[in-house]
Design an enzyme around this catalytic site. Structure first.
Site, PDB file in Angstrom:
ATOM      1  N   HIS A 148       0.813  -1.211   0.000  1.00 31.99           N
ATOM      2  CA  HIS A 148       0.000   0.000   0.000  1.00 31.99           C
ATOM      3  C   HIS A 148       0.855   1.274   0.000  1.00 31.99           C
ATOM      4  O   HIS A 148       0.354   2.352  -0.309  1.00 31.99           O
ATOM      5  CB  HIS A 148      -0.991   0.010   1.169  1.00 31.99           C
ATOM      6  N   ASP A 179      -0.014  -7.576   1.248  1.00 29.31           N
ATOM      7  CA  ASP A 179       0.439  -6.201   1.464  1.00 29.31           C
ATOM      8  C   ASP A 179       1.962  -6.130   1.557  1.00 29.31           C
ATOM      9  O   ASP A 179       2.520  -5.496   2.447  1.00 29.31           O
ATOM     10  CB  ASP A 179      -0.202  -5.586   2.711  1.00 29.31           C
ATOM     11  N   GLY A 257       3.551   6.815   8.003  1.00 30.71           N
ATOM     12  CA  GLY A 257       4.929   6.991   7.569  1.00 30.71           C
ATOM     13  C   GLY A 257       5.811   5.852   8.019  1.00 30.71           C
ATOM     14  O   GLY A 257       6.863   5.587   7.438  1.00 30.71           O
ATOM     15  N   ASN A 258       5.376   5.118   9.082  1.00 29.92           N
ATOM     16  CA  ASN A 258       6.101   3.923   9.529  1.00 29.92           C
ATOM     17  C   ASN A 258       5.836   2.722   8.633  1.00 29.92           C
ATOM     18  O   ASN A 258       6.580   1.735   8.688  1.00 29.92           O
ATOM     19  CB  ASN A 258       5.705   3.555  10.959  1.00 29.92           C
ATOM     20  N   SER A 259       4.779   2.770   7.843  1.00 26.60           N
ATOM     21  CA  SER A 259       4.411   1.621   7.023  1.00 26.60           C
ATOM     22  C   SER A 259       5.580   1.153   6.168  1.00 26.60           C
ATOM     23  O   SER A 259       6.218   1.947   5.488  1.00 26.60           O
ATOM     24  CB  SER A 259       3.252   1.973   6.096  1.00 26.60           C
ATOM     25  N   GLY A 315     -20.148 -20.608   3.860  1.00 28.58           N
ATOM     26  CA  GLY A 315     -21.030 -19.966   2.893  1.00 28.58           C
ATOM     27  C   GLY A 315     -22.394 -19.582   3.403  1.00 28.58           C
ATOM     28  O   GLY A 315     -23.388 -19.723   2.679  1.00 28.58           O
ATOM     29  N   VAL A 316     -22.476 -19.075   4.626  1.00 27.35           N
ATOM     30  CA  VAL A 316     -23.755 -18.594   5.146  1.00 27.35           C
ATOM     31  C   VAL A 316     -23.601 -17.168   5.651  1.00 27.35           C
ATOM     32  O   VAL A 316     -22.550 -16.783   6.150  1.00 27.35           O
ATOM     33  CB  VAL A 316     -24.302 -19.483   6.293  1.00 27.35           C
TER      34      VAL A 316
END
Length: 414
Positions: A148, A179, A257-259, A315-316
């Site tokens: 990202h 990611d 900014g740490n990402s 699937g419910v």
């Protein structure tokens, strides 16, 4: 104050609503698919300038330019025999931490074209888009960061300590689901690099160190402990929903900014990549573990397709039971969950579960709410068989459902 400090992505309003036309059940179902959990209040560390209205300014690195001929290439990790102090880790690791700035092309009206860049439709100019972090993991200039951080970028600039001007970087490979992204600095210079450690050996309570560029404050160092392991969260963005698994939770300070920056153990090894933080809490950050990184880093370097991890589901769509539903459902307790919707061809449908069935138990354990079912399905492996106790028209029976793989289901719609 920068606009990106005021306009952080807030996901407090995540929900999926299901409507039913039943004349018996008058309540609208705010249903979700079993096997998916959404955590509210999470702020994505995307740091996109076009999202936050960031006002770019020149980089003030405060270091002199370094000649490639005199640069000393060495590992930035510490040996177990070192002092293992936070200051020693910061000093050794910082040269391998990079600052990433992205640019996007702008349209004729000056607006960003994010994720839909088309040749020949814009002015050709680029504008600042976002700031994030990363680290060199191979001295030949290979960098790991979050997907990202570089998503939608037409240009990627990488700032390395010791150099006044940024390096251009190429995106080699990325994974939206995980990611993660690998970049390669253009040129043949050698750089200090960090070792990727073993996150499985890190214990809850161990001290950790994060280094990155929060709010454009270059190479900030923070410390904390590992709060928990194996966290699962979901975050919505413009492309869909990222479903994170196996995350490390830490109280180490993480900010926009740490990402993409590293989370280090006291040996100076990378045991995670800082990715997200809960904006409604104090000291609740999340990092992608080194175990995930190590399993895919070679594929990212070579731009190979990364198979999706199996995702258990039945699937419910479910809804908690309210008092006004009891008579219509022919039950006398609100414990359990009612099936709001079941899709044809899904494991639940094939097992005979139908709309308005009430799920009372799974594998002999009573169900109190939809959360119990979601947790039970997530804890199962694809192929496991679940004995589900249901009530239909006042009659109770057991059905066996084989857990399916949501990522391989052609008829599954989230």
């Amino acid at each position: 104050m920068n606009e990106d400090m005021k306009n952080m992505i807030n996901l407090n309003d995540i929900k999926v609503e299901k409507k039913t036309e039943s004349t018996k059940l008058k309540s609208m179902f705010a249903a979700f698919m079993a096997g998916a959990v959404v955590v509210g209040g999470l702020m994505f560390m995307s740091d996109k300038m076009n999202l936050f209205g960031y006002d770019a300014r020149p980089i003030q690195s405060g270091v002199a330019a370094a000649s490639s001929a005199t640069a000393v290439v060495q590992t930035a990790s510490l040996t177990p025999s070192g002092t293992n102090s936070i200051s020693s880790i910061a000093k050794a690791a910082s040269p391998a931490i990079v600052k990433i700035e992205t640019k996007v092309k702008q349209t004729n009206n000056g607006q960003n074209r994010r994720n839909t860049l088309q040749q020949g439709t814009g002015s050709g100019d680029t504008i600042e888009n976002g700031i994030g972090s990363g680290f060199v993991f191979d001295s030949n200039g290979y960098i790991l960061t979050n997907e990202h951080v570089i998503d939608g970028a037409s240009e990627i600039d990488v700032y390395v300590q010791g150099y006044d001007t940024p390096f251009k970087a190429n995106l080699l490979g990325s994974s939206y689901d995980l990611d993660l992204a690998v970049l390669k600095i253009q040129g043949d210079k050698a750089f200090p690099a960090l070792n990727i450690g073993n996150s499985d050996n890190t214990q809850v309570g161990d001290w950790l160190v994060a280094i990155g560029n929060p709010y454009d404050f270059d190479y900030s160092v923070t410390a904390g402990v590992l709060s928990a392991k194996e966290r699962t969260i979901s975050i919505d963005d413009v492309q869909g929903t990222r479903n994170y698994k196996h995350l490390l939770q830490t109280d180490t300070a993480i900010n926009p900014g740490n990402s993409g920056g590293p989370l280090l153990n006291l040996n100076g090894e990378v045991i995670g990549i800082n990715t997200a933080v809960n904006s409604e809490a104090q000291g609740m950050g999340f990092a992608i573990p080194a175990s995930t990184i190590s399993s895919v880093v070679d594929k990212l370097k070579n731009n190979e397709t990364i198979p999706k991890e199996p995702a258990p589901y039945i699937g419910v769509a479910l809804e908690n039971i309210s008092d006004d539903m009891l008579a219509d459902l022919k039950i006398n307790s609100t414990k359990g969950a009612v099936v709001a919707e079941v899709q044809q061809g899904t494991p639940a449908f094939e097992a005979g579960i139908r709309q308005y069935d009430v799920i009372l138990g799974m594998n002999g354990t009573a169900i109190s709410s939809t959360d119990d079912i979601t947790k039970a399905v997530q804890a199962a492996a694809v192929g496991d068989k679940l004995k589900i106790t249901i009530s239909r028209d006042g009659q109770t029976k057991d059905v066996t459902v084989e857990v399916g793989n949501k990522n391989a289901a052609t008829n599954y719609q989230s």
